[in-house]
Design an enzyme around this catalytic site. Structure first.
Site, PDB file in Angstrom:
ATOM      1  CB  SER A  72      -4.327  -2.319  14.091  1.00 16.65           C
ATOM      2  OG  SER A  72      -5.628  -2.381  14.611  1.00 16.65           O
TER       3      SER A  72
ATOM      4  CE1 TYR B  49      -9.837   1.149   8.402  1.00 15.49           C
ATOM      5  CE2 TYR B  49     -10.047   1.834  10.700  1.00 15.49           C
ATOM      6  CZ  TYR B  49      -9.279   1.683   9.559  1.00 15.49           C
ATOM      7  OH  TYR B  49      -7.954   2.050   9.579  1.00 15.49           O
ATOM      8  CB  SER B  50     -14.337  -1.273  14.409  1.00 15.83           C
ATOM      9  OG  SER B  50     -13.933   0.016  14.807  1.00 15.83           O
ATOM     10  CB  ALA B  51     -15.719  -5.844  11.844  1.00 15.53           C
TER      11      ALA B  51
ATOM     12  N   GLY C 158       0.797  -1.224   0.000  1.00 10.44           N
ATOM     13  CA  GLY C 158       0.000   0.000   0.000  1.00 10.44           C
ATOM     14  C   GLY C 158       0.829   1.273   0.000  1.00 10.44           C
TER      15      GLY C 158
ATOM     16  CB  THR D 162      -3.214   9.826   4.875  1.00  5.82           C
ATOM     17  OG1 THR D 162      -4.304   8.953   5.235  1.00  5.82           O
ATOM     18  CG2 THR D 162      -2.244   9.936   6.049  1.00  5.82           C
TER      19      THR D 162
ATOM     20  CB  SER E 143      -0.546   4.307  -4.101  1.00  2.75           C
ATOM     21  OG  SER E 143      -1.626   4.141  -3.201  1.00  2.75           O
ATOM     22  CB  SER E 144      -1.345   7.809  -0.888  1.00  4.30           C
ATOM     23  OG  SER E 144      -2.361   6.931  -0.427  1.00  4.30           O
TER      24      SER E 144
ATOM     25  CG  ASP F  93      -5.077  -6.262  -5.942  1.00  7.18           C
ATOM     26  OD1 ASP F  93      -5.394  -6.177  -4.735  1.00  7.18           O
ATOM     27  OD2 ASP F  93      -5.925  -6.227  -6.862  1.00  7.18           O
TER      28      ASP F  93
END
Length: 329
Positions: free
Chosen positions: A175, A189-191, A44, A224, A46-47, A96
């Site tokens: 995390s 997201y939290s899951a 990851g 970000t 790219s940014s 990917d």
């Protein structure tokens, strides 16, 4: 001074540590750690934390393999240009994390570039999709779990074998505060991040005999590109959702796809700096978790209680106790 064995030496033997000298680095006089001799693969890039980290670790002397999906792309070109300008040892490889084939081919290429040895893996790739749980259709649910959880599993299975063979290595899983605490309307997201927390801790215990350290990084909110990407996924989810369902959760669905992260001024470089600091620690003495943010860090209380519970529950076990103590001591 007499040498006091650390916990990895006690559990895995001094030979296991001596097989991985690149993992032991001291800080420079200026205070920045030297990462010379280390080979780091990051997903990851790219940014955000991935891109900033790739440049930061390379500037500290590491050989960096920065990965991202969808090559060629402008983000890869600009990253390569910046690395070339500063004469950094940085290669860009396409991975990917949602694709078995891409992970297999990308990690094979990365290992070839690295001469067969990657000692540090930073699992940074991740996405967010907001909205109430019931609004998350299976397309959104599968996408976020495939990226944030299954993507990490794919990378682990691809790179842990060569770390075990070398009897040493280091894994960082990114995390979040939201891997310990809950915000209503945050989607899955939290899951996914709770899953990352559990996966990481279990793996940390299991890898003690192999001399491989695991650290979970728990960032707070930073400005970000994650907000832009999240809005794209969330906007698409909202567009295909039933209006009556959205209305049923109006307080949480009204702003879906519009949050821009404004008002957040913390420096995203905090996260790569914390990771580099932990990389530089002696093997076997690195923390299982590190909360990163200049503001509040509500997860720290949960981190402390969790460690206490694990030690109280399993610390006395003749088989599991030494593993748990090695991680939490």
């Amino acid at each position: 001074m007499p040498h006091t064995p650390n916990r990895r030496e006690i559990l895995a033997g001094a030979a296991a540590l001596s097989a991985a000298p690149a993992l032991l680095h001291a800080a420079t006089p200026a205070g920045d750690p030297s990462l010379k001799g280390r080979t780091i693969l990051i997903t990851g890039c790219s940014s955000g934390f991935g891109r900033i980290g790739a440049l930061h670790y390379a500037r500290l002397g590491a050989k960096v393999i920065a990965t991202m999906r969808g090559l060629p792309r402008p983000e890869a070109e600009s990253l390569a240009a910046e690395a070339a300008k500063d004469k950094l040892d940085l290669d860009i490889v396409e991975i990917d994390v949602t694709s078995d084939a891409s992970v297999a081919s990308g990690t094979a290429k990365a290992l070839a570039i690295a001469g067969g040895r990657i000692d540090t893996l930073v699992n940074n790739a991740g996405i967010g999709i907001t909205g109430p749980v019931e609004v998350q259709d299976m397309e959104a649910t599968q996408l976020i779990f495939d990226t944030n959880v299954f993507g990490i599993q794919r990378m682990l299975r691809a790179l842990l074998p060569q770390m075990r063979a070398a009897k040493g290595g280091q894994v960082f899983n990114i995390s979040s505060q939201l891997g310990r605490v809950i915000v209503p309307g945050g989607g899955h997201y939290s899951a996914t991040k709770f899953a990352v927390e559990a996966l990481s801790e279990q793996m940390a215990y299991e890898l003690v005999p192999h001399g491989i350290d695991v650290t979970v990084i728990q960032p707070g909110g930073y400005p970000t590109k994650v907000w832009v990407n999240r809005n794209a996924y969330t906007g698409a989810l909202k567009a295909r959702s039933d209006a009556a369902l959205l209305d049923a959760y109006a307080p949480f669905t009204r702003g879906m796809g519009t949050e821009d992260g404004s008002g957040r001024s913390a420096d995203p470089a905090d996260v790569p700096r914390a990771i580099a600091e932990i990389m530089a620690m002696p093997a076997g003495k690195r923390p299982l978790r590190r909360a990163v943010h200049p503001g509040t860090r509500p997860q720290e209380a949960i981190n402390r209680v969790s460690a206490e519970v694990q030690l109280a529950w399993l610390g006395g076990s003749p088989t599991l106790g030494p593993l748990v103590k090695a991680v939490h001591d």
